[in-house]
Every structure is written in C-alpha cells, then in structure tokens.
Design an enzyme around this catalytic site. Structure first.
Site, PDB file in Angstrom:
ATOM      1  N   HIS A 106      36.095  59.178  -8.461  1.00 19.19           N
ATOM      2  CA  HIS A 106      36.512  60.213  -7.515  1.00 19.19           C
ATOM      3  C   HIS A 106      35.250  60.768  -6.845  1.00 19.19           C
ATOM      4  O   HIS A 106      34.416  61.385  -7.506  1.00 19.19           O
ATOM      5  CB  HIS A 106      37.254  61.319  -8.243  1.00 19.19           C
ATOM      6  CG  HIS A 106      37.718  62.408  -7.331  1.00 19.19           C
ATOM      7  ND1 HIS A 106      38.673  62.205  -6.362  1.00 19.19           N
ATOM      8  CD2 HIS A 106      37.353  63.700  -7.221  1.00 19.19           C
ATOM      9  CE1 HIS A 106      38.892  63.325  -5.717  1.00 19.19           C
ATOM     10  NE2 HIS A 106      38.091  64.256  -6.205  1.00 19.19           N
ATOM     11  N   ASP A 112      34.222  63.326  -4.076  1.00 17.90           N
ATOM     12  CA  ASP A 112      34.612  64.353  -3.122  1.00 17.90           C
ATOM     13  C   ASP A 112      33.881  64.098  -1.813  1.00 17.90           C
ATOM     14  O   ASP A 112      32.641  64.064  -1.780  1.00 17.90           O
ATOM     15  CB  ASP A 112      34.280  65.742  -3.668  1.00 17.90           C
ATOM     16  CG  ASP A 112      35.301  66.206  -4.693  1.00 17.90           C
ATOM     17  OD1 ASP A 112      36.512  66.069  -4.427  1.00 17.90           O
ATOM     18  OD2 ASP A 112      34.902  66.701  -5.754  1.00 17.90           O
ATOM     19  N   ASP A 161      43.365  65.059  -6.955  1.00 17.01           N
ATOM     20  CA  ASP A 161      42.694  66.357  -7.050  1.00 17.01           C
ATOM     21  C   ASP A 161      43.160  67.351  -5.995  1.00 17.01           C
ATOM     22  O   ASP A 161      42.545  68.394  -5.808  1.00 17.01           O
ATOM     23  CB  ASP A 161      41.178  66.140  -6.921  1.00 17.01           C
ATOM     24  CG  ASP A 161      40.362  67.363  -7.303  1.00 17.01           C
ATOM     25  OD1 ASP A 161      40.813  68.139  -8.160  1.00 17.01           O
ATOM     26  OD2 ASP A 161      39.269  67.553  -6.734  1.00 17.01           O
ATOM     27  N   HIS A 197      40.178  67.774   0.795  1.00 15.42           N
ATOM     28  CA  HIS A 197      40.673  68.853  -0.062  1.00 15.42           C
ATOM     29  C   HIS A 197      39.596  69.784  -0.624  1.00 15.42           C
ATOM     30  O   HIS A 197      39.941  70.698  -1.393  1.00 15.42           O
ATOM     31  CB  HIS A 197      41.532  68.282  -1.198  1.00 15.42           C
ATOM     32  CG  HIS A 197      40.765  67.469  -2.201  1.00 15.42           C
ATOM     33  ND1 HIS A 197      40.862  66.105  -2.259  1.00 15.42           N
ATOM     34  CD2 HIS A 197      39.920  67.819  -3.194  1.00 15.42           C
ATOM     35  CE1 HIS A 197      40.104  65.655  -3.248  1.00 15.42           C
ATOM     36  NE2 HIS A 197      39.515  66.682  -3.824  1.00 15.42           N
TER      37      HIS A 197
END
Length: 1018
Positions: A249, A251, A363, A575
C-alpha cells in the site's frame, strides 16, 4: 510469574538474536563511499555527473527532503570466492540502489542487503550508485511511540546517517534458519500452556538449540532447519483457508509529497521484481493506475519488467481505479471516472493480461451507498476493504457479505479479517484473522484474504514474509495459508457463495452506506480543497457539455485537454489528499494542480461559449445576451451580465436562451424593510448578531437560525482526521451585536444585509444574507479570515420541525438518517457526510440546508448543523489558515422536498447560469437551443450526470441518474443530429435497458429508483 513456556520463548528469542543472527553475514569488507548532495531530486543521468566527495560510515547528512547520491566502489576479496556476496548499505533513510543505470532495489529500515554475486569468483570490481532521500518511510514525521533519540534525530539539520557500507558474505541457509526459528518462537508465544502443540513446539526449539554448534552455526544450520520445519508442518486440517497475496500500500501522498511517492514506487516495484526473480510462487497486487503511469514515464526498463510479470499472471494491476480515492467527498461521476481512467490505462498497457473484477480500497474512510451500482456497472463483481475494522464504537459484524446499494444492486464484499493491509504474516496476525473469520463468518465460507507487505510508505513484501506464509501452510494452530493472487481469492469467494446458494442459503446482506465510525473530520479539514474539488467537478461537467454537445462542437485538442484536467482532479481525490490529512507540501502541489484544472476548464468553456454565441440569433434585440443553463432542469433566475442584474425565465436544461437585456423583468421585486428581506416567496428577518430570527413561507415560520458556535477541537488522536463526540462539551457561542450591520443591496432583483463581527481569538467573519427575486432560498454568503488554532466552527438551525428522519444528499441519490439517535450505531453517526443539501420536513412544512462545498452535517432532533471550518495543526500546521469564501442557504418549503425542488435549488447554488453579452443584429442563428430535452412520466427525478465524449471517440455518452428514489419513464428529445442511440454500461459497452425505444429524434427508457443509465449517441 512467567510460565515455563514464556521463559522458554524468551530464552529462544535471546539465542536467535545473539547466536543465529550474527552468523547470517559471517564476513564483511568495507566499500569506498563518496557523496553528492542536492536539494531537489535529480535523474540518474544527472547524478552520475555530480561532484562527489569521500565520506565515511558515521557521516551525518541533511537537511530533510534533500537527496544524497552515494557512489560506491571496491573489489570483492578473494576470501569471498565461491560464496554469495551482498551489498549491505544503510543511509538511515529511504534509498534506491542503481546498477547499470537502472533501479535495482529499494533500501530502508526494513531491508539493507542486496545480493550482488551468487557465487562470487573473487576479485570482481564493484561500481554502484545509491540514491538516498532524506526521509524515512513515513516522511520526516515523528510519533509519540518513537524513542527520544529518533525524535531528536528527525528534528535535527542532519538526520541522515551513513550507517553501513560494505560487501558481505550472505549465508542464505542461516537466514532461513533465523526466519523459521523466529516464526516458531512467535507461534509458541501465541499458544496457551494447555495446547499440546505448544509443548511439542517448545521441545522442537529446545532440540534445535542443542543441535546448533555455536562455533559453527553455518555448518549445523541445515540439520537444525529441518528439525524446525518438520515440527511446524505436523498439522491437522485448518479451520479456515487464508490466501496471502503480496501487497504494498503506497499512499499516493500523505506524510510526503507526490515527488517522493514517485520514488517510493521505483523502490517498491524494484523490490517486488527481485522477489519474483527468486520465488516463482510469489504473487503481487498493486492497484493504483496513476503509480504505474509514473513508473512508465520515469523508469521504462522497470516498467517493461513489470509488464512481463503481468503477462505471466504473477503481478496483478488490479483494483480498477486511477488512485485509491476518498469516497465520501467526490461526486458519483468522479467515482465513475476513477474507474474509467483506471481501467482504460490498465487495458491500454496490459490488455487482457490485467482483467479487472476487484474494487480494492483497503484504506478509504467509508463508502457511499451508490458504490455497488457503480462497481457492477463497471464490470466489477468483488469489493475488498480493510478500513471498516477501524470503527471506534461498534465492531463491523461481517467478513464476507453481499453489499446492497441505493438502487438494490449487490456486490460480493469482503472485509479483510486480519485487520491489516500491511501484514507481515506473523503467527499473531494469522491467528487474529482466523479468529475473526470464525466468529463473524460463522463457517459460511471459511476463506479470507491476507494482503501482506510493508505499506503506507511502501516497500512491500520481504522474503521473510513469504517464508512465513509457507511455514503457516500446514502448521498446527494456524489457518491453512497459501500464496495466491487476488484473482484466485475472488474465484474462491464466489465459489463458496455458489455452494451456499446451492443449499438454499446465502451470505448476509449489508444494505446502504458503509459508514466509518472514525475520521469524521475529513469531511471538513482543508476545506479550500474540497471547494476546489467541487468546482473542478462542476467545471468539467460544464466544459464537456459546452464543448462537445453544442450547436457546433469543438474539435481540435479539447478532449485531450479535458482528459488532463480530469486526471489531475482524480489524482487529488486520493484518500489522504482530499480528506485533508497530508502535510503542507502536498497541499502546495494540490493548489498548483487545481489552478491548472481551473485554467483548462476556463479556456475550454470560453472557447465553447464563443461558438455558442456565434450561432445565436440576435436580430431585433437591442442589448442581447446569451444565458446558458448547466442544470438538468429548466431554470429561471437572476443573472449578472457586465455588472447588471437581469431576471431570465425558462432557460432550457443543458441549453441556452438569447434574451434582450433592454426588456423588463416579469418577476415580483425583492424588498428590504429595516431588518427584513422579502420577495413574495420567502421572508427573512436578520438581527444585529447575524441570526435569522425568523424565516417565513406560506404561513409557516422557523426561528433563531444560523447560530454560530466555536468549539475546542483536540481529538484524542489523528488530529486532521477526527472529530471526537466530546467536542460538544466546549461550546463558545458567537453572540452579541456585530461590529457592522448594514443593507448593502436593496433590490429590485437582489437585496442583501451584511453583518461583520470578530470571531474567536484572532479571526473575523462577514456574512451577507442575500435574497433574489423569484428565489425560494436565502443565501448566506460567508467570508472568514480564519486564524484560530485547534478550533471548530459550526452553524446551527433549530427549525422547529418534528420528523424522525432527516434526508441527506449522497452520490446519485439520498439517504435518510434518524434525528434522534437511540442505538450505539446511530449515536456513532454524530457527524455525517452530505453533498449539496440536507432536509428536515414534516407534512406541510420543511426546511432544507444547502451548501456550496461544506460536507460535515448533523441533525439532532429539530436542529440541523453544518461544520464550516476546522483549524487542525497536524500534519499540516497551516491547514485552512487564511481567507475563505463560501455560501450556505436556507430554503423553507411546503414539506415535500421533491415537489419543492430542494435538489434543483442546491444544484443551482453550485452551478449558476452563465450570462454573456452578444453583438446585436446577428441573424440566421438560434434563439433557444439545447442538445437534449427530458420529460418524465412517473415519480422519477432525473439528473444529467454527464454529457461527454465516448472513451473510444465514437459518439457521445449521455448519463442519466434517477435521484428521487422513484420509478418512471424518461423521454429524451434530441436537439443533436442523432443517427443511433444504444444503452451502455459505465464502461460504455452495449447492454439491455428496460423499456428502451428509439425512433428518429426521440429515445425513451424506463428507470428504477436510483438507477444510473448511460446512452451512446452517434
């Protein structure tokens, strides 16, 4: 007092640390290191020409966010001949090893060695470069749990450290022994003393310890490893099946700017490719198309290696969206474009080797009820998230379930029960996932997904994580784990559901939104960006309609320009960007991106308006102007043209009317009488403190509205993310007479009273209460100079309406929520997300609250609330400091928000009509024109979500959405020269549509409640 097993586990931990771990690298040789520093990242070709200077281990470097390139050189000593030789390097930061001009491997706190030669001949020259970024995987932030020396280091001028720079012999057998030993020890610590396997495992570890020769660990490692592997493989059938897929993951921005994300992608993807080179069973899932696009541009050789693994089916570009967006604030059309852009990129680059069936949002901070229909119409059949496990108050009760959306569409959904999308496959994690599956799934499927790999800041899986997954495969006390792909997981989950249905059973249903009981502050933080996002969405919709569906459509490069604007908008919906939870540098980038989006849209709109104007008939008009209506319904309103106000009636939806500004307005004028504004529809009384002390319509009245209240805003954790329920305990009402109160406009088409006052400790607010002729709403135009710290500003509206449910607009429809919260589930929803309006109604009277980019709402009994601003200081100490302009509106009505047109007024507030002067005496054109005219038969309320170019360039796409929750037939009269019309899904593929007919210039179809319907128009 520690049990015998606990004491044994501690003894085994010390032995692994002191005896086994040092034997993994038995021989080392220092390398020569030279450094070249630069403030901003530079490409490899530039870096190799830099001016380098010698540095030694222990050298400290900085500042934060700078880059140090290291040039390493040396020779493999003859003593390492025949052995596996690795580089061991640590800069105390994130770094990337470059070899032969290509990214080779990432280096960070979780990995500091890279195998270079296996085996070495001895005497080889070594020439390498390392690009080190002066940040750690989580940027430069320090946390409460970090030790004091780490906090001091990352607040210093030189946080970088040249900690290690050497060639080393790597003994892979000892490394495997160490990993297996640690796995067995950790499992032992998880088991209870009455578990027979715990004692067997302790005996195996004790036997292995005695089998190791401390003086020759390498010589005895193989035998010892076999003992442990045999002990871990003596299992009974597992209670659940765990499919473990490699994952990283990343970001797209958070505690670091996008420029660093691009480098994180190179490091992480290089790590994954190296693992794939050595392990044929390893599979990897990476979901965000934007990140692939960056790698394709910055490292084409690396991208080519990725594409090769995709063709093999081992690397999965799966997840369907451009980025993993916030799903609360973006419009429904934006969520569709996320999938359109993501799927288009994956198909263009990887073709059928990258099939998309999975919507993967591990997430994201909650999920709207429109998402199941959007996903299924986009060809997806599975939804996976982890985030619902973060809910504070109530535990989300399901693992695998059917998620039913607003319109009734269902998608098979899975909440990963390990509660971690950054798992490392430890026994504790695997046992937690199995316990949650057994408890919540109740044996319905018994299959669950475990994404593993270092994430958030990237890095991805390690060989040790893969080994743990294999060791757990048939280990007593653990689920049955196997390395797999996300596609295999989807297959197994759907097969399990099919087996259930064959028995007459099925998975449980969750109907409606997936509300996250956390991170409620993200509806408000960085409010300027939420406003910029909404304006971008509205401008893009208008630009597409004006440019592509006008009386003379634009050609040239308009589609490419709008595609660029959409891509930037979608990127900034990530997000941790749009919710307001990133650092200052991220928002500096976001401002530049939105300026670019605004510029593109402005240029396209101006160009298109010029074409619309050139096609207009102004003959016989003294002072002509063209008025364009971007709404989905005909509109009458006051417009402004060259500083003059005019009332224009009946402008068609998505169309234009040419009118004479010299004509008279046939509308009742608006008046100011002391403190009272009235226009024959609405009457509002504004007191000296800026409250609406009376709001009247048709004999009904609401009193004492627009109460402003400041609160202390110090969440327990996650400052930018959260609003805690306790904030209401610290009210600071903004009351007393204002500094200035004056009527600034007095009609006849617009009247306004302006109130200015201090706000809080260092801020100031001006509110202009505006009423226009013919308008059913009172606009409260607000300007704030905001300089508070850790304060929250809300406006309240005690409307005196008795209703058990309030209605809130969401993407492509609306939701009803209770006004009195009885259960813990209802109480947890004290702050909710709504889009352009909310409404509270009883038979005969209601009041709607409209907004132009405020998302945090509440309704407690008869009091509606709207969060206007926050002033968080972490992670961005400048969040929302400065000037703000926004509008919210009050609309009293007769008790039926549908009949009153609350949604139409909310959209009018957000998409006002455009008026442009025209030259008189132009003939042969159009006085009124619209590309489509809609008529409905039934209870349906229709919105045009988009009128856009088809993705393949073959015609236009008209997207309609039913938003009232009613059903009916919609008829479209085309103003365009239409040759063919066909229903399509959101990927613009042909599909069936209920009651569809088309003949000549008329199309008709039946819509169910909340249905999305798209038509391809040629």
């Amino acid at each position: 007092m520690a049990s015998d097993l606990q004491a044994a586990a501690h003894r085994f931990e010390v032995y692994a640390r002191d005896v086994i771990a040092p034997a993994m690298f038995p021989l080392a040789e220092p390398l020569r290191a030279e450094a070249f520093q630069c403030a901003e990242p530079v490409p490899y070709d530039t870096a190799v020409r830099g001016e380098y200077r010698p540095v030694e281990p222990g050298w400290q470097w900085g500042p934060v966010w700078s880059t140090a390139w290291f040039r390493l050189s040396g020779r493999v000593p003859e003593t390492m001949a025949g052995r596996t030789v690795a580089l061991r390097f640590s800069s105390g930061t994130e770094a990337l090893l470059w070899a032969d001009g290509r990214p080779r491997r990432g280096l960070d706190v979780n990995r500091d060695d890279v195998v270079l030669l296996d085996p070495a001949a001895g005497g080889e020259d070594v020439r390498l470069h390392v690009e080190a970024a002066c940040n750690h995987p989580f940027g430069i932030s320090v946390f409460d749990w970090d030790p004091p020396d780490i906090r001091l280091r990352w607040r210093s001028e030189t946080p970088g450290r040249l900690e290690r720079c050497e060639l080393a012999v790597c003994d892979e057998t000892v490394r495997r022994l160490h990993d297996t030993w640690e796995f067995a020890r950790q499992l032992l610590a998880e088991l209870s003393s009455d578990d027979l396997h715990a004692h067997r495992l302790a005996a195996a570890l004790d036997h292995a310890l005695r089998a190791i020769d401390d003086g020759d660990v390498a010589g005895t490692a193989g035998e010892t490893l076999a003992v442990l592997e045999q002990a871990l493989a003596a299992g009974a059938p597992a209670a659940t099946r765990c499919l473990a897929v490699g994952h990283a993951h990343i970001d797209t921005a958070w505690l670091w700017p996008i420029r660093e994300t691009k480098r994180k992608c190179l490091r992480t993807f290089a790590n994954v490719l190296e693992l794939m080179d050595t392990d044929p069973d390893f599979r990897f899932l990476c979901s965000q198309a934007q990140q692939y696009a960056w790698v394709e541009r910055d490292a084409p050789d690396l991208f080519a290696r990725i594409a090769a693994r995709v063709r093999e089916g081992r690397w999965e570009p799966s997840g369907a969206m451009w980025v993993e967006p916030d799903c609360n604030v973006p419009s429904g059309e934006s969520l569709i474009r996320q999938i359109l852009h993501g799927r288009r990129y994956f198909h263009d680059r990887f073709g059928d080797d990258a099939p998309q069936r999975l919507l993967y949002l591990p997430d994201t901070f909650g999920f709207p009820a429109a998402l199941p229909q959007i996903a299924v119409q986009s060809g997806l059949d599975t939804f996976v998230t982890n985030k619902m496990s973060w809910s504070q108050t109530n535990e989300f009760p399901l693992v695998s379930f059917r998620w039913r959306g607003l319109d009734g569409t269902e998608i098979l959904a899975h909440c990963t029960p390990g509660h971690d999308y950054n798992a490392t496959n430890t026994p504790a994690e695997l046992r937690r996932g199995e316990r949650n599956t057994l408890r919540k799934d109740k044996g319905l499927t018994g299959v669950w997904l475990q994404p593993f790999g270092y994430g958030d800041g990237g890095g991805g899986p390690t060989a040790a994580m893969i080994r743990r997954a294999r060791l757990a495969g048939s280990c007593p006390g653990l689920p049955g784990v196997r390395l797999a792909s996300a596609q295999e997981f989807c297959d197994e989950l759907h097969r399990a559901r099919a087996a259930l249905r064959a028995t007459g059973s099925d998975l449980p249903v969750w109907d409606g939104e997936l509300y996250l009981e956390l991170h409620r502050g993200t509806y408000t933080t960085q409010s300027w960006l939420k406003q910029a996002n909404r304006r971008a969405e509205n401008d893009l919709r208008a630009a597409e309609w004006l440019a592509l569906a006008g009386p003379a459509p634009l050609e040239s490069d308009v589609a490419d320009r709008l595609d660029e604007a959409w891509t930037l908008t979608l990127l900034n919906q990530f997000h941790d960007i749009l919710p307001g939870s990133s650092i200052t540098m991220v928002y500096d980038d976001a401002r530049r991106d939105h300026q670019r989006v605004s510029g593109i849209c402005h240029d396209v709109i101006e160009q298109a308006v010029g074409v619309w104007s050139s096609q207009s008939d102004t003959s016989g008009l003294e002072r002509p102007m063209i008025v364009l209506n971007p709404a989905s319904t005909p509109r009458s309103a006051v417009v402004e043209c060259e500083g003059e106000l005019h009332y224009v009636a009946g402008v068609p939806a998505l169309g234009a009317t040419v009118v004479d500004r010299a004509g008279r307005s046939d509308v009742e004028p608006v008046r100011v009488d002391g403190d009272t504004l009235s226009n024959g529809i609405v009457e509002a009384v504004i007191d000296r403190s800026g409250r609406v002390v009376a709001l009247r319509r048709d004999g009904h009245e609401a009193r004492d509205l627009n109460r402003l209240v400041l609160y202390e805003d110090r969440p327990r954790s996650w400052e930018a993310w959260d609003i805690d329920a306790e904030y209401v305990c610290t009210p600071e009402p903004v009351d007393g007479d204002a500094d200035q109160w004056r009527a600034v406009e007095t009609g006849p088409l617009r009247a306004a009273i302006e109130v200015t006052r201090p706000l809080g400790r260092e801020s100031r607010i001006t509110q202009r209460f505006v009423l226009c002729a013919g308008s059913p709403r009172l606009d409260i135009e607000t300007q704030i100079e905001w300089h508070e710290s850790r304060r929250l500003l809300r406006a309240y509206f005690p409307v005196g309406v008795r209703a058990r449910q309030a209605t809130f607009e969401t993407q492509f429809g609306h939701l009803q929520r209770p006004t009195h919260r009885n259960t813990t589930w209802e109480q947890a929803a004290f702050e909710v997300c709504a889009h352009t309006w909310m409404d509270l109604s009883e038979p005969g009277f209601g009041v709607a609250l409209l907004n132009d980019a405020r998302y945090g709402h509440s309704c407690e009994d008869d009091v509606m609330g709207l969060t206007l601003l926050r002033s968080t200081r972490l992670p961005d100490p400048r969040a929302d400091v400065g000037g703000h302009r926004f509008t919210y509106s009050l609309m009293p009505h007769g008790g039926d928000w549908r009949a009153a047109g609350v949604d139409r007024e909310a959209h009018a507030l957000n998409t006002p009509m455009r008026a442009h002067p025209l030259a008189p005496g132009q003939s042969g054109g159009l006085r009124e024109w619209a590309p489509v005219r809609l008529a409905t038969d039934g209870a349906a309320g229709i919105v045009v979500s988009a009128l856009k170019r088809a993705e393949d360039g073959d015609g236009l796409i008209l997207r309609l959405v039913e938003t009232h929750g009613g059903r009916g037939r919609v008829t479209i009269e085309w103003g365009l020269p239409v040759s063919a019309v066909e229903p399509v899904d959101l990927l613009e593929r042909p599909m069936n549509a209920a009651g569809f007919t088309h003949a000549a210039s008329t199309t008709s179809l039946q819509l169910r409640p909340f249905q999305i319907a798209s038509l391809r128009v040629r």
